[in-house]
Motif scaffolding. Structure first.
Motif: not given
Length: 304
Positions: A213-221, A208, A211
């Protein structure tokens, strides 16, 4: 079982002579660069008649089957032994496939080089008594396959589920040591990646931290860190508390069990196989004995 896409994998038209020839050409190419054999993944999904025709074309192209040639079909545990290995039928990998292989010019000793992995060795050894079934000498013994080191099932998914190296050591060592199945070849699957349920590979591309961009950072957990499989200093079962490789080929007890089955000396230590002493997995029977004693006491108490 033959005409569909398995988990998104393309379904080759293996009943077509042109496809059979292309596959045979590929196998010959592999032999030409030094391969002595290969594994057929999900072998039950390639019709035995199609396999026999492919091997027939392979022999015509090669001219002679090398004495060290080996192929094994991964059949897994959910196969119906009676239909696949015991009784004559269109779908028999023993009777029907053997008939066609002989039509294609294969000799008995060459057919013997085509092995199968069935997983439930004990079940198969007891199945179909009194019939001309596939002999156990054509059945491979292996600790597990890829699917059964995952958390969704299998005969001994101990590493992925229980995270219990000692329990795994006992099961696999006995499997490697035993001669009851008459198998001529045993395989040890090792260096399997344990992810604790996370989806990804340790190639550095499932981290993660990559990442942008914000979408990747939000959903990559559920990040999977980069970790090399090739590590000469690694110990077995290093990833049981998180991420890591199984490396069961570095478990001294399992190595000794395999050597016992081969009839060679088991008087070896870690240094004899190039490993550090601190990597030895030392397991005792104390916990097992205590568990058994406790269960026995409970059983007596309930009886009284």
């Amino acid at each position: 079982m033959n005409y569909f896409w398995v988990v998104g994998l393309s379904d080759l038209k293996t009943e077509d002579p042109w496809v059979q020839k292309r596959l045979a050409d590929y196998i010959v190419d592999l032999m030409g660069i030094g391969f002595s054999g290969f594994r057929i993944d999900a072998g039950k999904h390639v019709h035995p008649a199609d396999q026999a025709r492919i091997f027939g074309e392979f022999k015509r192209l090669l001219g002679e089957i090398p004495s060290d040639f080996l192929v094994y079909n991964e059949m897994t545990y959910d196969c119906h032994f009676e239909k696949v290995f015991c009784y004559p039928s269109e779908y028999s990998f023993h009777h029907n496939m053997t008939v066609i292989l002989k039509e294609e010019g294969w000799e008995d000793h060459e057919i013997h080089m085509l092995k199968f992995w069935v997983q439930d060795y004990d079940g198969y050894s007891k199945a179909c008594k009194g019939v001309n079934k596939l002999p156990m000498t054509r059945v491979l013994v292996q600790n597990e396959c890829h699917d059964h080191q995952n958390t969704y099932g299998g005969s001994i998914p101990i590493i992925a589920v229980d995270k219990n190296p000692c329990k795994y050591q006992r099961v696999v060592a006995e499997l490697m040591r035993t001669s009851q199945y008459e198998s001529e070849i045993k395989l040890l699957m090792t260096s399997y990646w344990v992810t604790n349920g996370y989806k990804g590979f340790p190639d550095g591309k499932s981290d993660c931290g990559l990442c942008r961009n914000d979408i990747c950072k939000k959903y990559c957990t559920n990040s999977v860190p980069k970790k090399d499989a090739a590590d000469p200093n690694a110990c077995p079962y290093e990833g049981m508390d998180g991420f890591g490789y199984t490396r069961v080929h570095r478990d001294l007890a399992i190595v000794r069990a395999m050597r016992e089955w081969l009839g060679i000396s088991t008087q070896i230590e870690m240094k004899d196989i190039g490993l550090r002493d601190e990597c030895e997995v030392k397991c005792s029977g104390i916990k097992l004995f205590i568990s058994f004693a406790f269960a026995f006491i409970l059983a007596v108490a309930s009886f009284i």
